[in-house]
Write an enzyme that holds these catalytic residues in place. Structure first.
Site, short mmCIF file in Angstrom:
data_model
loop_
_atom_site.label_atom_id
_atom_site.label_comp_id
_atom_site.label_asym_id
_atom_site.label_seq_id
_atom_site.Cartn_x
_atom_site.Cartn_y
_atom_site.Cartn_z
N ARG A 238 -27.87 53.63 -1.94
CA ARG A 238 -28.41 53.72 -3.31
C ARG A 238 -28.59 52.33 -3.91
O ARG A 238 -29.60 52.05 -4.56
CB ARG A 238 -27.47 54.57 -4.17
CG ARG A 238 -28.00 54.82 -5.56
CD ARG A 238 -27.18 55.84 -6.30
NE ARG A 238 -25.86 55.35 -6.67
CZ ARG A 238 -24.93 56.08 -7.26
NH1 ARG A 238 -25.16 57.33 -7.56
NH2 ARG A 238 -23.76 55.56 -7.58
N GLU B 252 -28.11 64.35 -17.89
CA GLU B 252 -26.78 63.92 -17.45
C GLU B 252 -26.06 63.30 -18.63
O GLU B 252 -26.64 63.13 -19.70
CB GLU B 252 -26.92 62.90 -16.31
CG GLU B 252 -27.67 61.64 -16.72
CD GLU B 252 -27.90 60.64 -15.59
OE1 GLU B 252 -27.22 60.75 -14.56
OE2 GLU B 252 -28.74 59.75 -15.76
N LYS C 143 -30.19 52.44 -10.32
CA LYS C 143 -28.93 52.14 -10.99
C LYS C 143 -29.00 50.69 -11.45
O LYS C 143 -28.49 49.77 -10.81
CB LYS C 143 -27.75 52.38 -10.03
CG LYS C 143 -26.43 52.49 -10.76
CD LYS C 143 -25.41 53.18 -9.90
CE LYS C 143 -24.01 53.01 -10.44
NZ LYS C 143 -23.80 53.57 -11.77
N1 PMP Z 1 -25.16 59.20 -14.02
C1 PMP Z 1 -25.04 57.95 -14.48
C2 PMP Z 1 -25.98 57.49 -15.54
C3 PMP Z 1 -24.06 57.10 -13.98
O1 PMP Z 1 -23.94 55.85 -14.44
C4 PMP Z 1 -23.17 57.58 -13.00
C5 PMP Z 1 -22.06 56.71 -12.48
N2 PMP Z 1 -22.49 55.88 -11.47
C6 PMP Z 1 -23.33 58.89 -12.53
C7 PMP Z 1 -24.34 59.67 -13.07
C8 PMP Z 1 -22.45 59.44 -11.46
O2 PMP Z 1 -22.80 58.89 -10.22
P1 PMP Z 1 -21.74 58.69 -9.06
O3 PMP Z 1 -21.12 60.01 -8.82
O4 PMP Z 1 -22.53 58.19 -7.92
O5 PMP Z 1 -20.76 57.68 -9.55
#
Ligand code: PMP
Length: 304
Positions: free
Chosen positions: A52, A184, A151
């Site tokens: 990612r 989210e 990200k």
């Molecule tokens: N959405 C956002 C906006 C985030 O910053 C995160 C944290 N990285 C997540 C979802 C969850 O992703 P992950 O499970 O890969 O940490």
């Protein structure tokens, strides 16, 4: 012992770990990052996090300067120097030093920062009793503008929603997209459980495809729990039997109130508990070992 931070090939103590004010990560939020957990001396789902991070970097035409196996070695080295057995790795790759204009072409070398430390995002009470969230007025960035799949270091959209949560006395905010569909939370994905089906918004509504989200979907399928990546709206949040959020930092956290309305019984539900127990099992069984591994890992950074 002071935290030892990796910056561009060397390690620095916490107070000395600094980057330039000309760095475009600082000036423009031009860069990407990743947050990764270490459980029992193993880095959980490292390959997925690296994929990612490298995809995010590629989309913004940022060459990290390190191959993924070199990045792995740096992360392992970082964990060892900081004696991390259970903790968190933060990787930040910014565009690097440039001038005061935003043109990334002026930045000759990216800045690579790796921090390995402890983390506690939410109180133990939030895990036990569940948390309150609000539906923020701030809508999620449109994928055709700033795709949430990247990200990136641009988290202001999420921070605006978090400010709303803070002001409302809630722990988190869930964001809708411009069509009113649930996306989210500010740093977690969201799930609802109703009528025996576990549902979470699909990638195309504009979310970061969380690694933890993926693990929870995997676990649910293994346990024979029906799952759907489905469009959800506020109605689905209000009528859910259970709701919870997932993220590397937060792990799995039950939601017991949305906009002042009780979710389900108002207490963390059995499904969330069951999935969390299975999640914990997985974190104990898997991962890239940090200790007792052969030296592929000759440290490539020099100590200071
Ligand atoms: N959405 C956002 C906006 C985030 O910053 C995160 C944290 N990285 C997540 C979802 C969850 O992703 P992950 O499970 O890969 O940490």
């Amino acid at each position: 012992m002071s935290v030892q931070v990796f910056i561009d090939g060397a390690f620095y103590g916490k107070e000395e770990a600094k980057i330039s004010v000309w760095d475009h990560g600082f000036l423009y939020g031009d860069g990407v990052f990743e947050g990764i957990r270490v459980y029992g001396g193993r880095i959980f789902r490292l390959e997925q996090h690296l994929r990612r991070m490298y995809d995010s970097a590629r989309i913004i035409q940022l060459d990290t300067g390190y191959k993924t196996d070199e990045m792995t070695r740096i992360m392992i080295d970082c964990c060892r120097r900081n004696e991390i057995v259970d903790g968190y790795i933060r990787a930040v790759i910014s565009r690097g030093k440039g001038d005061l204009g935003l043109n990334p072409r002026k930045c000759k070398k990216p800045t690579v920062v790796i921090i390995a430390d402890k983390i506690q995002l939410y109180s133990p009470e939030a895990y036990e009793k569940g948390m309150k969230i609000i539906i923020s007025a701030t809508r999620k960035n449109a994928p055709e503008s700033l795709n949430p799949r990247i990200k990136s270091l641009n988290y202001l959209n999420n921070i605006l929603a978090k400010i709303e949560a803070n002001d409302a006395g809630a722990q988190e905010a869930v964001m809708l997209n411009s069509d009113g569909y649930v996306t989210e939370c500010t740093s977690e994905n969201i799930f609802v459980y109703q009528h025996g089906v576990l549902r979470t918004p699909p990638a195309h509504v504009g979310i970061l495809e969380g690694i933890t989200r993926g693990v929870v979907l995997e676990i649910a399928r293994d346990l024979g729990i029906p799952t759907q990546e489905a469009l959800l709206n506020t109605h689905d949040l209000f009528v859910a039997d259970e709701c919870f959020v997932t993220g590397t930092g937060a792990e799995m956290l039950p939601v017991v109130e949305v906009n002042g309305r009780r979710v389900g019984t108002g207490k963390p539900g059995d499904m969330c508990r069951r999935l969390l127990a299975a999640f914990r099992d997985r974190t104990r069984m898997e991962g890239t070992p940090v200790y007792n591994v052969s030296p592929l890992e000759a440290p490539i950074a020099k100590g200071t």
